[in-house]
Design a protein around this motif. Sequence first.
Motif, short mmCIF file in Angstrom:
data_model
loop_
_atom_site.label_atom_id
_atom_site.label_comp_id
_atom_site.label_asym_id
_atom_site.label_seq_id
_atom_site.Cartn_x
_atom_site.Cartn_y
_atom_site.Cartn_z
N THR A 263 -6.11 9.04 -1.90
CA THR A 263 -5.65 7.80 -1.39
C THR A 263 -5.61 6.70 -2.30
O THR A 263 -6.77 6.13 -2.86
CB THR A 263 -6.03 7.62 0.23
OG1 THR A 263 -5.89 8.70 0.86
CG2 THR A 263 -5.08 6.28 0.42
N SER A 265 -4.91 2.69 -2.59
CA SER A 265 -4.88 1.24 -2.13
C SER A 265 -4.79 0.00 -3.16
O SER A 265 -5.67 0.10 -4.03
CB SER A 265 -5.81 1.33 -0.78
OG SER A 265 -6.99 1.26 -1.49
N ASP A 266 -4.31 -1.14 -2.81
CA ASP A 266 -4.17 -2.02 -3.37
C ASP A 266 -3.89 -3.46 -2.45
O ASP A 266 -2.91 -3.35 -1.63
CB ASP A 266 -2.99 -2.15 -4.62
CG ASP A 266 -3.37 -3.09 -5.78
OD1 ASP A 266 -4.44 -3.53 -5.56
OD2 ASP A 266 -2.60 -3.16 -6.67
N GLY A 295 3.16 6.33 2.48
CA GLY A 295 3.01 4.82 2.52
C GLY A 295 2.74 4.05 3.38
O GLY A 295 3.54 4.18 4.61
N THR A 296 2.01 2.92 3.44
CA THR A 296 2.09 1.83 4.16
C THR A 296 1.90 0.70 3.49
O THR A 296 1.29 0.44 2.50
CB THR A 296 0.95 1.91 5.32
OG1 THR A 296 -0.25 2.02 4.74
CG2 THR A 296 1.17 3.12 6.21
N GLY A 301 -1.95 -5.74 1.96
CA GLY A 301 -1.83 -4.82 0.92
C GLY A 301 -1.09 -3.35 1.15
O GLY A 301 -0.57 -3.38 2.31
N ALA A 303 -0.83 1.31 0.51
CA ALA A 303 -1.85 2.36 0.66
C ALA A 303 -0.75 3.30 0.59
O ALA A 303 0.23 3.47 1.16
CB ALA A 303 -2.91 2.35 1.68
#
Length: 325
Positions: A263, A265-266, A295-296, A301, A303
């Motif tokens: 996964t 994430s940012d 995705g979300t 942010g 992810a």
Amino acid sequence: MSRTPFNIALTGLTLTAALCVRPAWAAGVAAGTVIENVATATYSSGAGTASIQSNRVSLRVDELLDVAVATLSTAPQPLSGGTAVLSYAVTNSGNGSEAYTLAVDPAVAGNPFTATIQAIVADSNGNGTYDAGVDAVLATGASTPALAADAALRVFVLVGLPAGAADAAISQVRLTATAETGSGTPGTTFAGAGDGGVDAVVGASTARSATLAAVIARLGAVGLTKSAVIADPFGGSRPVPGALVTYSLVTRISGSGSAEGVTVSDGIPAGTTYQAGTLKLDGAALSDAADADAGTAAASGVAVALGTLAAGSPDRTISFTVKIN
């Protein structure tokens, strides 16, 4: 001959041809067999002939204690985050019924890592494949069932990968089988311990045999590279208020194995605002909501769940856009 009870749950385990990995020739006449003969002499004396017999000589054949262990996993078995199954054959190459104590040693000299031993298992249904919940697990230090002369039992050793193992490293696991009646230098005798009460005599194998099978670590490592492209309100690429910044996150797998549950994430940088609907995976749009796609995205942010990345799989690229406040 006296046997130690086999006190391991071996549901449905019978020592029939189904458990024979392959035939082997036992060491001669079966233990306990009676060999006897009588000599005859014929002669002439005067005008007549005569025939006489000697006394009868009988002997009972002693039990010869011999065993052979062979690996059936002829190539290193791949091992990553789960379990590798190593296969061996334990063959009674003696001439009587015998059980064998099994010992497993993963700390073989020269190994770059020491595999974790999870279980020793007998191939209960004789199909040559490890069947969890069907094949019988052997307790540590326990013996196999008694094997008839020529019979062979397939044994599985289940191993896991320890922390710190390096990708593509190969380690060996030794399986040793020792006759339950006893072992030692050839000719060592155990009085009355053989089949039917005959003596048991250690054969050429020393009544102990061992062999090696190998596992190879198959691991994957994930690399992540981030870059940014800026488009300012004036047609340039200056990071001024109002400029759009599109971030790209490139995920790459290396090594000979796979990485699971990947996964990425940012967080949205301070001083910027996420631009709704800009999240993409390999150029395909993802919804911002937590739904069926990978995705979300929100003000805090983004992810994206990439799942399992296998060795040799293509790079995966995630992108999204923010605006400098």
